[in-house]
Design an enzyme around this catalytic site. Structure first.
Site, PDB file in Angstrom:
ATOM      1  N   VAL A  75      31.268  19.670  -7.204  1.00  0.00           N
ATOM      2  CA  VAL A  75      30.233  19.001  -6.414  1.00  0.00           C
ATOM      3  C   VAL A  75      30.727  17.622  -5.991  1.00  0.00           C
ATOM      4  O   VAL A  75      30.491  17.170  -4.863  1.00  0.00           O
ATOM      5  CB  VAL A  75      28.922  18.900  -7.217  1.00  0.00           C
ATOM      6  CG1 VAL A  75      27.900  18.047  -6.468  1.00  0.00           C
ATOM      7  CG2 VAL A  75      28.350  20.283  -7.477  1.00  0.00           C
ATOM      8  N   GLN A  76      31.451  16.948  -6.881  1.00  0.00           N
ATOM      9  CA  GLN A  76      31.946  15.601  -6.577  1.00  0.00           C
ATOM     10  C   GLN A  76      32.844  15.602  -5.344  1.00  0.00           C
ATOM     11  O   GLN A  76      32.712  14.746  -4.468  1.00  0.00           O
ATOM     12  CB  GLN A  76      32.711  15.034  -7.784  1.00  0.00           C
ATOM     13  CG  GLN A  76      31.825  14.608  -8.941  1.00  0.00           C
ATOM     14  CD  GLN A  76      31.498  15.737  -9.904  1.00  0.00           C
ATOM     15  OE1 GLN A  76      31.619  16.915  -9.569  1.00  0.00           O
ATOM     16  NE2 GLN A  76      31.078  15.383 -11.117  1.00  0.00           N
ATOM     17  N   ARG A 110      31.664  31.187  -7.849  1.00  0.00           N
ATOM     18  CA  ARG A 110      30.311  31.000  -8.371  1.00  0.00           C
ATOM     19  C   ARG A 110      29.366  30.606  -7.249  1.00  0.00           C
ATOM     20  O   ARG A 110      29.797  30.203  -6.158  1.00  0.00           O
ATOM     21  CB  ARG A 110      30.293  29.910  -9.451  1.00  0.00           C
ATOM     22  CG  ARG A 110      30.651  28.539  -8.913  1.00  0.00           C
ATOM     23  CD  ARG A 110      30.446  27.432  -9.933  1.00  0.00           C
ATOM     24  NE  ARG A 110      30.673  26.122  -9.316  1.00  0.00           N
ATOM     25  CZ  ARG A 110      30.344  24.968  -9.873  1.00  0.00           C
ATOM     26  NH1 ARG A 110      29.770  24.942 -11.068  1.00  0.00           N
ATOM     27  NH2 ARG A 110      30.576  23.814  -9.252  1.00  0.00           N
ATOM     28  N   LYS A 121       0.852  -1.197   0.000  1.00  0.00           N
ATOM     29  CA  LYS A 121       0.000   0.000   0.000  1.00  0.00           C
ATOM     30  C   LYS A 121       0.883   1.241   0.000  1.00  0.00           C
ATOM     31  O   LYS A 121       1.863   1.314   0.751  1.00  0.00           O
ATOM     32  CB  LYS A 121      -0.899   0.013   1.242  1.00  0.00           C
ATOM     33  CG  LYS A 121      -2.143   0.871   1.077  1.00  0.00           C
ATOM     34  CD  LYS A 121      -3.146   0.193   0.152  1.00  0.00           C
ATOM     35  CE  LYS A 121      -4.520   0.856   0.216  1.00  0.00           C
ATOM     36  NZ  LYS A 121      -5.487   0.199  -0.683  1.00  0.00           N
ATOM     37  N   HIS A 170      20.676  25.949 -10.710  1.00  0.00           N
ATOM     38  CA  HIS A 170      21.538  26.916 -11.375  1.00  0.00           C
ATOM     39  C   HIS A 170      21.146  28.364 -11.103  1.00  0.00           C
ATOM     40  O   HIS A 170      19.956  28.716 -11.100  1.00  0.00           O
ATOM     41  CB  HIS A 170      21.531  26.680 -12.886  1.00  0.00           C
ATOM     42  CG  HIS A 170      22.231  25.427 -13.302  1.00  0.00           C
ATOM     43  ND1 HIS A 170      23.565  25.216 -13.079  1.00  0.00           N
ATOM     44  CD2 HIS A 170      21.780  24.314 -13.942  1.00  0.00           C
ATOM     45  CE1 HIS A 170      23.919  24.041 -13.559  1.00  0.00           C
ATOM     46  NE2 HIS A 170      22.839  23.470 -14.079  1.00  0.00           N
ATOM     47  N   ASN A 218      22.017  20.094  -9.769  1.00  0.00           N
ATOM     48  CA  ASN A 218      22.352  21.515  -9.714  1.00  0.00           C
ATOM     49  C   ASN A 218      21.096  22.368  -9.700  1.00  0.00           C
ATOM     50  O   ASN A 218      20.161  22.126 -10.466  1.00  0.00           O
ATOM     51  CB  ASN A 218      23.190  21.923 -10.921  1.00  0.00           C
ATOM     52  CG  ASN A 218      24.558  21.276 -10.950  1.00  0.00           C
ATOM     53  OD1 ASN A 218      24.930  20.650 -11.927  1.00  0.00           O
ATOM     54  ND2 ASN A 218      25.310  21.427  -9.878  1.00  0.00           N
ATOM     55  N   THR A 264      -3.889  -5.325   0.382  1.00  0.00           N
ATOM     56  CA  THR A 264      -3.219  -4.042   0.588  1.00  0.00           C
ATOM     57  C   THR A 264      -4.031  -3.157   1.534  1.00  0.00           C
ATOM     58  O   THR A 264      -3.470  -2.357   2.284  1.00  0.00           O
ATOM     59  CB  THR A 264      -2.989  -3.313  -0.749  1.00  0.00           C
ATOM     60  OG1 THR A 264      -4.245  -2.976  -1.342  1.00  0.00           O
ATOM     61  CG2 THR A 264      -2.189  -4.181  -1.712  1.00  0.00           C
ATOM     62  N   ASP A 265      -5.347  -3.294   1.516  1.00  0.00           N
ATOM     63  CA  ASP A 265      -6.172  -2.511   2.424  1.00  0.00           C
ATOM     64  C   ASP A 265      -5.926  -2.925   3.876  1.00  0.00           C
ATOM     65  O   ASP A 265      -5.944  -2.088   4.785  1.00  0.00           O
ATOM     66  CB  ASP A 265      -7.652  -2.676   2.079  1.00  0.00           C
ATOM     67  CG  ASP A 265      -8.529  -1.711   2.847  1.00  0.00           C
ATOM     68  OD1 ASP A 265      -8.449  -0.496   2.572  1.00  0.00           O
ATOM     69  OD2 ASP A 265      -9.275  -2.158   3.738  1.00  0.00           O
TER      70      ASP A 265
END
Length: 301
Positions: free
Chosen positions: A230-231, A183, A18, A259, A257, A63-64
């Site tokens: 970023v790495q 930046r 669910k 930007h 990103n 699932t209920d």
């Protein structure tokens, strides 16, 4: 074992559950109330191949019924708990309550309701949604008593207006991106960390991991820390999380990103690090998994 060897086609995998079971839970401790809102996803594995091959649904946990059990377990949790603890309790409940369930999987997202302050004092029962950050947990539990817990967060939007650059990358005839050593860097962090052993306190482990992530991304309050990519920053965040939380075995990151492209306004001679075009499409997307050498890494969950 194949229970239906005479069928033309095999069913190597199946499960049912669910999704988006929304749960609100208040724990009243005197005049002070503690509230959480959880979006719960359940999935169970059980030998139900006959439901695909025949017209019989014998032994199936609907699932209920899974949905109803979410609220039952919440009611049977009189003491406030972390989202991880609740997911563990729910997964174990499915396996131990229904004999045919071999494995239960529970994923939960926690909405950022936080206690408000009025006049500088924490309110007894007042909450407000703050920010976009969603806390997550993913728990699996099976008949052999194997328990796996993966904590995490998503939609954590972070940025720095300087102390970031990107230089020295491959340039070819199709490259238009200019190099920069000053930046804006901004992203929406999705991270999960899988525990190699169960923490004594899930809440403490989560907060310690999150603090390590944030402090490493920003650096000291005065001056910050430079990010050459970023790495590089992703690895440093994971490294610090692993250093501070010994129970973590593996960490996954997804950092798209956000930007902010430099814009030279009409009538201006040059860009002065002040006006940007904010955009997120198209955007770069960086992912990685970092793990201890003796622990198998995971991706996403």
């Amino acid at each position: 074992m194949d229970r239906f060897p005479n069928e033309k086609y095999a069913i190597p995998f199946h499960q049912h559950g669910k999704s988006k079971v929304r749960l609100g839970r208040t724990w009243r401790e005197g005049n002070v109330h503690h509230f959480v809102e959880w979006n719960v996803f359940t999935m169970i594995e059980s030998p139900m191949e006959h439901a695909f091959y025949t017209e019989s649904n014998e032994g199936m946990t609907p699932t209920d019924t899974q949905k109803n059990n979410v609220y039952v377990v919440a009611k049977r949790t009189p003491q406030r708990c972390s989202v991880d603890e609740f997911a563990v309790k729910l997964a174990k409940h499915f396996v131990k309550t229904y004999p045919l369930v071999k494995k239960a999987k529970v994923y939960i997202e926690q909405k950022p309701w936080n206690r408000v302050s009025v006049g500088g004092q924490a309110h007894d029962h007042g909450y407000a949604v703050t920010g976009t950050e969603i806390r997550t947990t993913y728990v699996t539990y099976d008949k052999d008593d194997n328990l796996e817990v993966t904590a995490g967060l998503k939609d954590l939007q972070v940025m720095k207006t300087t102390q970031s650059g990107y230089e020295g990358y491959l340039k070819c005839e199709y490259t238009t991106l200019p190099s920069s050593n000053d930046r804006i860097v901004a992203t929406s962090v999705t991270s999960t960390w899988k525990y190699s052993s169960i923490p004594q306190c899930f809440e403490s482990a989560y907060q310690t991991a999150r603090t390590a992530l944030m402090e490493t991304f920003y650096g000291p309050a005065k001056g910050g820390v430079y990010s050459p990519s970023v790495q590089y920053t992703m690895y440093k965040m994971a490294e610090e999380m692993l250093n501070r939380v010994p129970e973590i075995g593996s960490i996954f990151f997804n950092l798209p990103n956000l930007h902010f492209n430099p814009h030279k306004a009409v009538g201006c001679d040059k860009f002065a690090n002040d006006v940007y075009v904010a955009t997120s499409e198209p955007h770069g997307n960086i992912e990685c998994a970092v793990s201890r050498r003796d622990f198998k890494s995971h991706v996403s969950f």
